[in-house]
Design a protein around this motif. Structure first.
Motif, PDB file in Angstrom:
ATOM      1  N   ALA A 534       0.731  -1.197   0.148  1.00  0.00           N
ATOM      2  CA  ALA A 534      -0.150   0.125   0.243  1.00  0.00           C
ATOM      3  C   ALA A 534       1.377   1.608   0.130  1.00  0.00           C
ATOM      4  O   ALA A 534      -0.118   2.657  -0.555  1.00  0.00           O
ATOM      5  N   THR A 570      -2.677   3.600   1.138  1.00  0.00           N
ATOM      6  CA  THR A 570      -3.969   4.544   0.693  1.00  0.00           C
ATOM      7  C   THR A 570      -5.074   4.346   1.457  1.00  0.00           C
ATOM      8  O   THR A 570      -6.073   4.802   0.982  1.00  0.00           O
ATOM      9  N   LEU A 580     -12.781  -7.535   2.613  1.00  0.00           N
ATOM     10  CA  LEU A 580     -11.517  -7.339   2.957  1.00  0.00           C
ATOM     11  C   LEU A 580     -10.854  -9.122   3.343  1.00  0.00           C
ATOM     12  O   LEU A 580      -9.946  -9.582   2.514  1.00  0.00           O
ATOM     13  N   PHE A 585     -10.406 -12.172  -2.565  1.00  0.00           N
ATOM     14  CA  PHE A 585     -10.185 -10.717  -3.033  1.00  0.00           C
ATOM     15  C   PHE A 585      -8.725  -9.728  -2.521  1.00  0.00           C
ATOM     16  O   PHE A 585      -8.345 -10.113  -1.844  1.00  0.00           O
ATOM     17  N   THR A 587      -7.556  -6.765  -4.975  1.00  0.00           N
ATOM     18  CA  THR A 587      -7.387  -4.698  -5.561  1.00  0.00           C
ATOM     19  C   THR A 587      -6.350  -4.644  -6.535  1.00  0.00           C
ATOM     20  O   THR A 587      -5.757  -3.411  -7.182  1.00  0.00           O
ATOM     21  N   LEU A 594      -3.066 -12.793  -4.504  1.00  0.00           N
ATOM     22  CA  LEU A 594      -4.236 -14.158  -4.833  1.00  0.00           C
ATOM     23  C   LEU A 594      -5.573 -13.360  -3.913  1.00  0.00           C
ATOM     24  O   LEU A 594      -6.203 -13.972  -4.389  1.00  0.00           O
ATOM     25  N   LEU A 596      -5.554 -14.328  -1.051  1.00  0.00           N
ATOM     26  CA  LEU A 596      -5.908 -14.739   0.497  1.00  0.00           C
ATOM     27  C   LEU A 596      -5.140 -14.403   1.454  1.00  0.00           C
ATOM     28  O   LEU A 596      -5.438 -15.446   2.222  1.00  0.00           O
ATOM     29  N   ALA A 622      -4.606   2.927   6.555  1.00  0.00           N
ATOM     30  CA  ALA A 622      -4.673   1.472   7.186  1.00  0.00           C
ATOM     31  C   ALA A 622      -4.156   1.636   8.138  1.00  0.00           C
ATOM     32  O   ALA A 622      -3.392   1.011   8.684  1.00  0.00           O
ATOM     33  N   PHE A 624      -4.917  -2.452  10.881  1.00  0.00           N
ATOM     34  CA  PHE A 624      -5.254  -3.484  10.971  1.00  0.00           C
ATOM     35  C   PHE A 624      -4.567  -4.068  12.687  1.00  0.00           C
ATOM     36  O   PHE A 624      -3.417  -3.863  12.739  1.00  0.00           O
TER      37      PHE A 624
HETATM   38  P1  ADP Z   1      -3.312  -9.672  -1.681  1.00  0.00           P
HETATM   39  O1  ADP Z   1      -2.405  -8.796  -0.748  1.00  0.00           O
HETATM   40  O2  ADP Z   1      -3.116 -11.127  -3.045  1.00  0.00           O
HETATM   41  O3  ADP Z   1      -4.119  -8.675  -2.209  1.00  0.00           O
HETATM   42  P2  ADP Z   1      -5.071  -9.894   0.816  1.00  0.00           P
HETATM   43  O4  ADP Z   1      -5.674 -10.182   1.494  1.00  0.00           O
HETATM   44  O5  ADP Z   1      -3.662  -9.637   1.595  1.00  0.00           O
HETATM   45  O6  ADP Z   1      -4.768 -10.284  -0.603  1.00  0.00           O
HETATM   46  O7  ADP Z   1      -5.444  -8.964   0.674  1.00  0.00           O
HETATM   47  C1  ADP Z   1      -6.473  -8.332  -0.251  1.00  0.00           C
HETATM   48  C2  ADP Z   1      -7.090  -6.700  -0.616  1.00  0.00           C
HETATM   49  O8  ADP Z   1      -6.935  -5.561   0.880  1.00  0.00           O
HETATM   50  C3  ADP Z   1      -5.642  -6.042  -1.000  1.00  0.00           C
HETATM   51  O9  ADP Z   1      -5.902  -6.425  -2.151  1.00  0.00           O
HETATM   52  C4  ADP Z   1      -5.688  -4.626  -0.418  1.00  0.00           C
HETATM   53  O10 ADP Z   1      -6.942  -4.024  -1.498  1.00  0.00           O
HETATM   54  C5  ADP Z   1      -6.322  -4.268   0.532  1.00  0.00           C
HETATM   55  N1  ADP Z   1      -6.070  -4.399   2.112  1.00  0.00           N
HETATM   56  C6  ADP Z   1      -4.940  -5.140   2.235  1.00  0.00           C
HETATM   57  N2  ADP Z   1      -4.170  -4.675   3.024  1.00  0.00           N
HETATM   58  C7  ADP Z   1      -4.157  -2.773   2.845  1.00  0.00           C
HETATM   59  C8  ADP Z   1      -2.758  -2.271   3.394  1.00  0.00           C
HETATM   60  N3  ADP Z   1      -2.535  -1.578   4.631  1.00  0.00           N
HETATM   61  N4  ADP Z   1      -3.844  -0.753   2.332  1.00  0.00           N
HETATM   62  C9  ADP Z   1      -4.557  -0.615   2.204  1.00  0.00           C
HETATM   63  N5  ADP Z   1      -5.203  -1.636   1.643  1.00  0.00           N
HETATM   64  C10 ADP Z   1      -4.342  -3.278   1.809  1.00  0.00           C
END
Ligand code: ADP
Length: 638
Positions: A534, A570, A580, A585, A587, A594, A596, A622, A624
């Motif tokens: 990100a 972002t 999420l 899923f 982006t 993937l 995952l 973001a 977590f």
């Molecule tokens: P991948 O990383 O393979 O896309 P993830 O399950 O790890 O699969 O993440 C899913 C989606 O969550 C990402 O494609 C992204 O859009 C979003 N995402 C995950 N972590 C972040 C983050 N720290 N900042 C912004 N978007 C995030």
């Protein structure tokens, strides 16, 4: 349905029944009391009547014997020659004197009031009281009924008051006959006062009445010469003619009022008689018994005091009422007991029925419950199977993701290893050169550098091995910062290269959390990789890691730890936030991800009772947050 019945049994005290019982109780006592009084009265009156009968018999006997005693006296006198002579020669003074003396002597023996002889005109020729100042000699008794009776040839009997002596007496007479011809009359006067004397002491008034109902002998002096009933005028006239009660009061009625009958006797109210010498009784109610005197038109009357009768009737009424009361109480008691036994039986039956119904209900409910339970158990089993399937899927997925990550990392690792390898090459070449030049010091320095590089390489490969290992998860106390260090040793290179600033905020006495160190490392690798992704185009590249111990609520003793990975990237859109954690899923562009990572991270955390949530930071980017159970939930903060 059973409950109201039971209530009725316990609550219903039968007030109506009780009232009825009390009424019957009282009624019974009153009726029996009244009957008892009546019975007592009748019995006592019968007794009194019998007593009175005996008394009357004895009085009649006494009177009759008195009458008999004197009845024969004129007959005996008539036999005497002296007496006959004075009637035949009334002018002969000697004959008169002899007759007087004879009569005087005879009467001394007979103890009568007077004995005297009359001629056919009723004139007394000789008398036993010739010497006294109340001498009958020369008196004319032609008006007296007893004279007329005797003159007519019959024996006479008469009670009256003496016109000479003014003393009451009983007169007996009989004709004096010579050769079948009546020439005169012999009469005897007897005073009955002696007869009355013993009566005066008696309790109950006694009366002797003549044929006209006039009381001439009585134990109540003021009633003497009063009549039982009002006299008709003809009788009064006759009495005046015969001067029977010569000096007596005007023969008024005593005033006995008949109020009832008791067999042959009658109940009478009498005027008060207290004060008299013969009777101290204050009674005014009497039982009146009467008995005729044989050979006369007289009757003897006895007034028996009714007060003892009333007393014994009262006693009888009381006794019977008390008995009745006792009997009724006993009957009521028995009845009540029988009823209460019946009630108890009823209540028990109702209880039994209720109990049976309850038992049936319990059986039914138990069956339902058992069914529900076995359904639940089936569902639990299914769920468990699904969960274990899910978890093994996750395991697979996690491993696959690791492999994918490894693939990704392979280039970096190769790059990472290439540099030290090149360095090793140079260092070892130089070391040979230094040794040849006997520059041992420099050679030693190179060897030490070689050793450091080898260690670093060994660490990289070692971490990779650990990361790739497919070990079953185990939940144990873990120091989160150690897992973070392991993750950073894999990703540190990348963060450095991409110029990402890393700030780690851990408390000094960080408490252990429950989890699997390798898996927690894996979760952190996922979160840090995402953050780094990100931050790719971000102007300010920064990652903050926080470890905070929280209480569930203010004052709660149960605590947990929150491990947060926040970036300045972002951030997350609202639609991203919803999906999420869904598998696949992403982006990221084709070949970038993937989708995952987060799904795997969530699965792993669930595995040791932890959870994860996503959000946006206030200043952009973001974050977590992983919530972990503390190894000792109630810990040192207390
Ligand atoms: P991948 O990383 O393979 O896309 P993830 O399950 O790890 O699969 O993440 C899913 C989606 O969550 C990402 O494609 C992204 O859009 C979003 N995402 C995950 N972590 C972040 C983050 N720290 N900042 C912004 N978007 C995030």
């Amino acid at each position: 349905m059973q409950e109201p019945a039971i209530q009725n049994i316990f609550i219903d005290k039968r007030p109506e029944q009780l009232k009825m019982n009390v009424l019957l109780f009282v009624l019974g006592i009153v009726i029996v009391g009244t009957l008892g009084y009546d019975f007592g009265w009748q019995t006592a009156v019968a007794g009194l009547r019998e007593d009175a009968g005996h008394q009357l018999d004895s009085y009649v006997g006494a009177l009759t014997s008195e009458l008999n005693r004197y009845g024969y006296l004129p007959a005996v006198i008539a036999l005497n020659g002296t007496v006959q002579r004075v009637v035949l020669h009334p002018d002969d003074p000697r004959a008169v004197l002899q007759a007087n003396r004879f009569l005087e002597a005879a009467n001394r023996e007979a103890d009568a009031a007077a004995v005297y002889v009359m001629d056919l005109q009723g004139k007394v020729l000789a008398a036993s009281n010739w010497r006294t100042n109340i001498s009958f000699v020369g008196k004319d008794f032609a008006f007296r009924p007893y004279f007329r009776e005797a003159k007519a040839g019959r024996t006479g009997r008469f009670y009256g008051i003496g016109t000479v002596s003014h003393a009451p007496g009983l007169f007996f007479s009989r004709p004096l006959s010579v050769g079948g011809r009546i020439i005169g009359v012999i009469a005897t006067k007897v005073s009955l006062g002696k007869l009355v004397l013993p009566w005066l002491g008696g309790r109950d008034p006694i009366l002797v009445a003549d044929g006209n109902g006039i009381v001439f002998l009585t134990s109540v002096p003021k009633w003497r010469f009063e009549s039982l009933d009002p006299l008709p005028p003809a009788t009064i006239r006759h009495l005046t003619e015969t001067r029977q009660y010569y000096a007596a009061a005007p023969l008024k009625p005593i005033g006995l009022v008949h109020v009832g009958k008791a067999g042959e006797a009658s109940l009478v109210d009498a005027p008060p008689i207290d004060g008299g010498p013969g009777n101290k009784s204050r009674a005014t109610e009497f039982l009146l018994s009467r008995s005729p005197v044989p050979k006369t038109d007289w009757q003897i009357l006895l007034l028996s005091d009714l007060r003892p009768v009333a007393g014994s009737a009262h006693r009888m009424a009381l006794a019977l009422a008390a008995l009745m009361g006792l009997g009724e109480a006993l009957a009521l008691f028995l009845l009540q007991r029988r009823r209460s036994v019946a009630d108890r039986l009823l209540a028990r039956e109702a209880l039994e029925a209720a109990y049976n119904e309850l038992e049936q209900k319990v059986v039914l409910r138990t069956r339902d419950l058992r069914e529900a339970n076995s359904n639940l158990q089936r569902e639990i089993d299914e769920r468990q199977r699904a969960e274990s399937e899910l978890s093994s899927t996750f395991e697979e997925l996690a491993h696959a993701s690791k492999m994918a990550a490894l693939g990704q990392m392979a280039t970096e690792v190769a790059h990472e290893l290439n540099q030290p390898l090149a360095a090793l090459h140079t260092l070892s070449d130089n070391a040979i050169v230094f040794l040849n030049q006997s520059r041992e010091e420099e050679a030693r320095g190179n060897l030490a550098a070689i050793a450091r590089l080898v260690r670093r390489m060994a660490k990289i490969t070692g971490d990779l091995k650990v990361f790739a290992r497919k070990a079953p998860p185990k939940v144990e106390p873990v120091i989160a910062s150690e897992a973070l260090n392991d993750a950073l040793s894999l990703l540190g290179q990348r963060l450095d290269q991409e110029k990402i600033a890393l700030a780690v905020h851990f408390p000094e006495d960080e408490p252990p959390v429950m989890g699997d160190k390798g898996r927690l490392q894996q979760v952190l690798v996922i979160l840090l990789s995402n953050a780094a992704d990100a931050l790719r185009d971000a102007p300010d590249k920064r990652i903050d890691i926080f470890f905070v111990v929280e209480a569930l609520a203010l004052g709660e003793s149960v605590r947990y730890a929150e491990l947060t990975v926040a970036d300045s990237g972002t951030g997350l859109s609202a639609s991203d936030l919803e999906r999420l954690f869904q598998p696949f899923f992403t982006t990221k562009p084709q070949g970038g991800g993937l989708g995952l990572g987060l799904a795997i991270a969530q699965g792993i955390l669930r595995g040791f009772g932890a959870s994860i949530k996503a959000g946006n930071r206030a200043g952009g980017g973001a974050e977590f947050t992983v919530r972990l159970r503390l190894a000792k939930e109630t810990g040192r903060f207390e």
